[in-house]
Structure formats: structure tokens, C-alpha cells
Design an enzyme around this catalytic site. Structure first.
Site, PDB file in Angstrom:
ATOM      1  N   HIS A  19      13.697  39.378  87.070  1.00  0.00           N
ATOM      2  CA  HIS A  19      12.800  39.130  88.205  1.00  0.00           C
ATOM      3  C   HIS A  19      11.930  40.376  88.340  1.00  0.00           C
ATOM      4  CE1 HIS A  19      16.130  36.270  89.704  1.00  0.00           C
ATOM      5  NE2 HIS A  19      15.180  35.577  89.114  1.00  0.00           N
ATOM      6  N   GLU A  22      12.158  43.218  91.177  1.00  0.00           N
ATOM      7  CA  GLU A  22      13.445  43.837  91.494  1.00  0.00           C
ATOM      8  C   GLU A  22      13.503  45.150  90.709  1.00  0.00           C
ATOM      9  OE1 GLU A  22      16.500  40.857  90.950  1.00  0.00           O
ATOM     10  OE2 GLU A  22      15.447  39.425  92.244  1.00  0.00           O
ATOM     11  N   HIS A 113      19.830  43.325  88.734  1.00  0.00           N
ATOM     12  CA  HIS A 113      19.096  42.624  89.798  1.00  0.00           C
ATOM     13  C   HIS A 113      19.189  43.373  91.116  1.00  0.00           C
ATOM     14  CE1 HIS A 113      18.262  38.669  87.823  1.00  0.00           C
ATOM     15  NE2 HIS A 113      19.279  39.052  87.057  1.00  0.00           N
ATOM     16  N   GLU A 174      24.133  43.122  90.835  1.00  0.00           N
ATOM     17  CA  GLU A 174      23.214  42.791  91.934  1.00  0.00           C
ATOM     18  C   GLU A 174      23.428  43.818  93.040  1.00  0.00           C
ATOM     19  OE1 GLU A 174      20.270  40.423  93.403  1.00  0.00           O
ATOM     20  OE2 GLU A 174      21.617  39.178  92.187  1.00  0.00           O
TER      21      GLU A 174
END
EC number: 3.5.1.114
Length: 307
Positions: A19, A22, A113, A174
Site C-alpha cells: 500500500h 504506508e 504495513h 502491521e
């Protein structure tokens, strides 16, 4: 005591920018590439900027979410001239890091992420795998500066759609909260430490260390919850202040869940569960206010490298 062994993990891919907005993973990978990091101990390292055009414009994606493009069906589809860039990029990454499910796939993929939710360090497993669970257990033991939680999406090696599924093993790191398009030093450093502990584990594993069995606490995905909406589909409430930032905190029947724009509280009804990805910015388009999970304690066998 049950014991299992795995071949050495000689090729590892570290991916950032799946992404494009990010930024912790983007800058970790850019730094690795700048320093020409190609080997860490006995491990050959491939550093990958997953979605360069999205990174260039600092957007999650250009046409469609790349991290939903790695299902068997999408990877086996014939690409047409009208195919979204991310679909074409998924095929390229499958050729570079896979093929998915194949013997030539890299041994481990670590996908980096960020989330706008208050998740701390969350290790996301697309499916249960003793080896990646041991990595998670190790990181939880070593990380003292931040809580580390483990989230599982499926029990079995189902047809996952995320980038980490291309490797023989894989998981996502994450870390949040961090606004998309923003780089925070504390969040960056949390991710960097988590990655360093992972490579430490890989070195110990390849050197023949036996990792003892034990328990790993995981949060197993149950379902997603959407925002309250009116007949035209418009959101009519926001996350309640008492739920905001309470990722992985037990949500019980009667607890406030949403606060409507007219001031009314919407309360949770159902069995006690744990919310995660609460008010994640990127999930508005997916009609997800948060995910719900149950807490499960897994017993993992001892593992070592296969001689």
C-alpha cells in the site's frame, strides 16, 4: 513433546509499499536498497517496493488494492490490455517471489504495513503455520517497548489473497497508529525492531537452534462490522469514543460501539469479542468500521532446522 522440522530458510523477501501510502515499510525497504542489503547472516534477502506507482503518488493503490490480487484465480487469469496495474504487478511479483505454492518460491515473505488504528505491533498470519507462529512467539518474547499481538485470518492454508501468500511461509507486520502518507519515528522504529528480531530468529533457526514448544495467543478473525447507514447508504454514526483506540480490548454486550450524528449511542449486541482495525482509514471504502475476533491460545510443537 511433539517436534517438527523445516528446511533452512535461505531466501527471504522483505516487501514495503504494497500500500503506497504506508510509509514505514516504504522507507525501510528504500534504506535497505540504498545500503545494498542482500544478505543477513546465512539468509539471502530480496528487498521489494511492491507498488512503485502508488508509492510515487503516496496513495494506497492506483487502480485496485494490490494486497487483494494474489488469489489463485487472479494469478491464473489471463491479463488483458485493460487489466488494472495492480493485477499486472501481482503477476510480476508472483514470477519474482513465487510462484505461489511452488518449490521455487522464496522461503519467507515479510510484508510491511501501517494502520491508522491503535494496533501497536500486530503480526498477521494468513493461515496457521508452526514456523511463523514460532517467529511470532520469539518477537513477543524479545519486544519490550511495545505490545505484540498475533492475528490469524484462516486456520488452514486456504486460497489467500495477500502478498505474503506467495512464499513458502509468510506474514505481515502491521504497526500503528500512523496516518497514511505520514512517517512517524516511533512507529518506524517499532517496525524496524520487529524486523530485526525476525532476522535474528532466522539466523538462530538456520544455525540449528531448537525452539521449544509452548503457547501462542492469537486473535482469530470472525467477521467485519460496517458503520450504521441510512437508506441511501450514507454513514450515520462514528466510532464511539469509548471504543476508539481500544483495539484488542474485550467488547462486551451493552458496550458503546457507535455514536450517531444526532447523539444516540449504538451498543454492541452479541457474544464477547475483540475488536481490531478500529476506524481504519482505508476500510471506509470497504464498508468496514472494524473487525471482530476471538482470542485463542494455540499449542505449538518445538521446531528446528531439518538436517
Amino acid at each position: 513433546m511433539e517436534h517438527t522440522s523445516f528446511p533452512p530458510l535461505s531466501r527471504v523477501a522483505i516487501c514495503g509499499g504494497t500500500h503506497g501510502n504506508e510509509l514505514s515499510g516504504v522507507y525501510i525497504v528504500k534504506e535497505m536498497q540504498k545500503q545494498k542489503v542482500e544478505k543477513i547472516g546465512s539468509v539471502s534477502v530480496i528487498s521489494v517496493l511492491s507498488n512503485p506507482p502508488a508509492i510515487d503518488v503516496c496513495r494506497r493503490y492506483t487502480e485496485t488494492d494490490l494486497n487483494r490480487c494474489f488469489s489463485d484465480a487472479k494469478l491464473s487469469s489471463t491479463l488483458t490490455d485493460s487489466a488494472a496495474y495492480e493485477m499486472r504487478r501481482a503477476h510480476e511479483l508472483n514470477a519474482q517471489l513465487g510462484p505461489k505454492g511452488g518449490e521455487k518460491a522464496v522461503d519467507l515473505i515479510i510484508d510491511l504495513h501501517n494502520t491508522t488504528s491503535n494496533m501497536g505491533v500486530c503480526l498477521i498470519l494468513s493461515y496457521l503455520d508452526w514456523l511463523t507462529l514460532h517467529i511470532c512467539k520469539y518477537i513477543q518474547t524479545k519486544m519490550t517497548s511495545a505490545p505484540v499481538t498475533v492475528m490469524q485470518l484462516n486456520d488452514s492454508n486456504a486460497d489467500g489473497y495477500s502478498l505474503d501468500m506467495l512464499g513458502k511461509h509468510g506474514f505481515a507486520i502491521e504497526v500503528g497508529p500512523q496516518p497514511h502518507g505520514v512517517l512517524r519515528a516511533d512507529i518506524f522504529n517499532m517496525m524496524k525492531r520487529t524486523l530485526d528480531f525476525t532476522t535474528d530468529w532466522l539466523q538462530e533457526f538456520n544455525d540449528g537452534h531448537i525452539f521449544e514448544g509452548g503457547e501462542v495467543e492469537t486473535y482469530s478473525f470472525l467477521r467485519s462490522v460496517d458503520y450504521p447507514r441510512d437508506a441511501s447508504g450514507q454513514i450515520t454514526a462514528a466510532i464511539h469514543p469509548q471504543l476508539q483506540d481500544k483495539d484488542f480490548t474485550l467488547l462486551q454486550p451493552g458496550d458503546p460501539m457507535f455514536l450517531s450524528f444526532s447523539g444516540e449511542t449504538v451498543k454492541y449486541e452479541g457474544e464477547p469479542v475483540y475488536p481490531m482495525f478500529v476506524n481504519e482509514c482505508a476500510y471506509y471504502e470497504k464498508k468496514i468500521a472494524f473487525h471482530l475476533a476471538e482470542k485463542i491460545t494455540l499449542k505449538v510443537p518445538s521446531i528446528s532446522v531439518k538436517n
